[in-house]
Design an enzyme around this catalytic site. Structure first.
Site, PDB file in Angstrom:
ATOM      1  N   HIS A 213       5.636   4.787  -5.664  1.00  0.00           N
ATOM      2  CA  HIS A 213       4.655   3.907  -5.012  1.00  0.00           C
ATOM      3  C   HIS A 213       3.288   4.022  -5.674  1.00  0.00           C
ATOM      4  CE1 HIS A 213       6.659   2.121  -1.556  1.00  0.00           C
ATOM      5  NE2 HIS A 213       7.148   3.291  -1.172  1.00  0.00           N
TER       6      HIS A 213
ATOM      7  N   GLY B 173       8.280   9.355   4.879  1.00  0.00           N
ATOM      8  CA  GLY B 173       7.294   9.479   3.807  1.00  0.00           C
ATOM      9  C   GLY B 173       6.445   8.222   3.741  1.00  0.00           C
TER      10      GLY B 173
ATOM     11  N   GLN C 119       0.644   1.977   0.682  1.00  0.00           N
ATOM     12  CA  GLN C 119       1.408   1.231   1.691  1.00  0.00           C
ATOM     13  C   GLN C 119       0.541   0.812   2.880  1.00  0.00           C
ATOM     14  OE1 GLN C 119       4.858   4.255   1.533  1.00  0.00           O
ATOM     15  NE2 GLN C 119       5.846   2.347   2.148  1.00  0.00           N
TER      16      GLN C 119
ATOM     17  N   HIS D 132      10.564   8.912  -4.719  1.00  0.00           N
ATOM     18  CA  HIS D 132      10.379   7.572  -4.134  1.00  0.00           C
ATOM     19  C   HIS D 132       8.890   7.319  -3.860  1.00  0.00           C
ATOM     20  CE1 HIS D 132      11.532   4.345  -1.036  1.00  0.00           C
ATOM     21  NE2 HIS D 132      10.245   4.556  -0.824  1.00  0.00           N
ATOM     22  N   GLU D 133       8.236   8.297  -3.225  1.00  0.00           N
ATOM     23  CA  GLU D 133       6.822   8.117  -2.873  1.00  0.00           C
ATOM     24  C   GLU D 133       5.942   8.081  -4.115  1.00  0.00           C
ATOM     25  OE1 GLU D 133       6.168   7.157   0.021  1.00  0.00           O
ATOM     26  OE2 GLU D 133       8.099   7.701   0.861  1.00  0.00           O
TER      27      GLU D 133
ATOM     28  N   CYS E 280      12.709   1.948   2.787  1.00  0.00           N
ATOM     29  CA  CYS E 280      11.260   2.013   2.581  1.00  0.00           C
ATOM     30  C   CYS E 280      10.568   1.217   3.673  1.00  0.00           C
ATOM     31  CB  CYS E 280      10.919   1.422   1.209  1.00  0.00           C
ATOM     32  SG  CYS E 280       9.160   1.428   0.840  1.00  0.00           S
ATOM     33  N   LEU E 281       9.491   1.775   4.233  1.00  0.00           N
ATOM     34  CA  LEU E 281       8.765   1.076   5.297  1.00  0.00           C
ATOM     35  C   LEU E 281       8.159  -0.237   4.795  1.00  0.00           C
ATOM     36  CD1 LEU E 281       6.988   4.127   6.982  1.00  0.00           C
ATOM     37  CD2 LEU E 281       9.003   2.880   7.794  1.00  0.00           C
TER      38      LEU E 281
END
Ligand code: NI
Length: 169
Positions: free
Chosen positions: A140, A46, A51, A136-137, A94-95
């Site tokens: 962000h 995701g 990001q 989660h996304e 997470c990236l």
């Protein structure tokens, strides 16, 4: 399509609240294509637009497993309309916080609505990994990272670790 750089903590942009998208047009689809390519290259399941430094309420996701065919999904201006009382712990990563994994407890099921890749409104219910990932996304989009759900000590340790790794790279 192009692979963009993924921001990592403590980049202040990651704390920014993203703005709603006005129109799902060619420019937005180009952004979503780049996001998807960036996510696959990382690799991740995701990615939110912030990001890659774009403060718009857009998410891409693909929950297909390694041997399954790709199943890209796009969420524009997503909103959660219902959360289950039942919660579920899940080990998240997470990236933007590379190499850090920890358990976060979130509602086990949510209902959401959003616009898809073509700007069509969709309503659906999410559970399992999908519920974890969309929450989660969507965090962000409000400048919240999964480590913000952890203790202050764990959060600070995670940021230090990422900073140190970035400096060594
Ligand atoms: Ni993330």
């Amino acid at each position: 399509m192009a692979i963009r750089d993924i921001l990592t903590v403590p980049d202040p942009l990651l704390k920014q609240v993203s703005k709603p998208v006005d129109a799902v047009d060619e420019a937005l689809r180009a952004l979503m294509d780049d996001m998807l390519e960036t996510m696959y290259a990382a690799p991740g399941i995701g990615l939110a637009a912030i990001q890659i430094g774009v403060p718009q309420r857009v998410i891409v996701m693909d929950l297909a497993r390694g041997d399954e065919e790709r199943a890209p999904r796009y969420f524009v201006n997503p909103e959660i309309t219902w959360r289950s009382e039942e919660t579920q712990p899940y080990e998240e990563g997470c990236l933007s916080v590379p190499e850090i994994y920890d358990e976060v407890e979130r509602p086990a099921r949510v209902k959401l609505r959003y616009l898809d890749y073509n700007g069509q409104p969709v309503e659906e219910e999410a559970e399992g990994v999908f519920a974890v990932c969309i929450q989660h996304e969507m965090d962000h989009l409000d400048g919240v990272l999964f480590i913000d759900h952890l203790s202050r000590l764990k959060r600070e340790r995670a940021v230090q670790k990422v900073k140190k790794a970035a400096k060594a790279a």
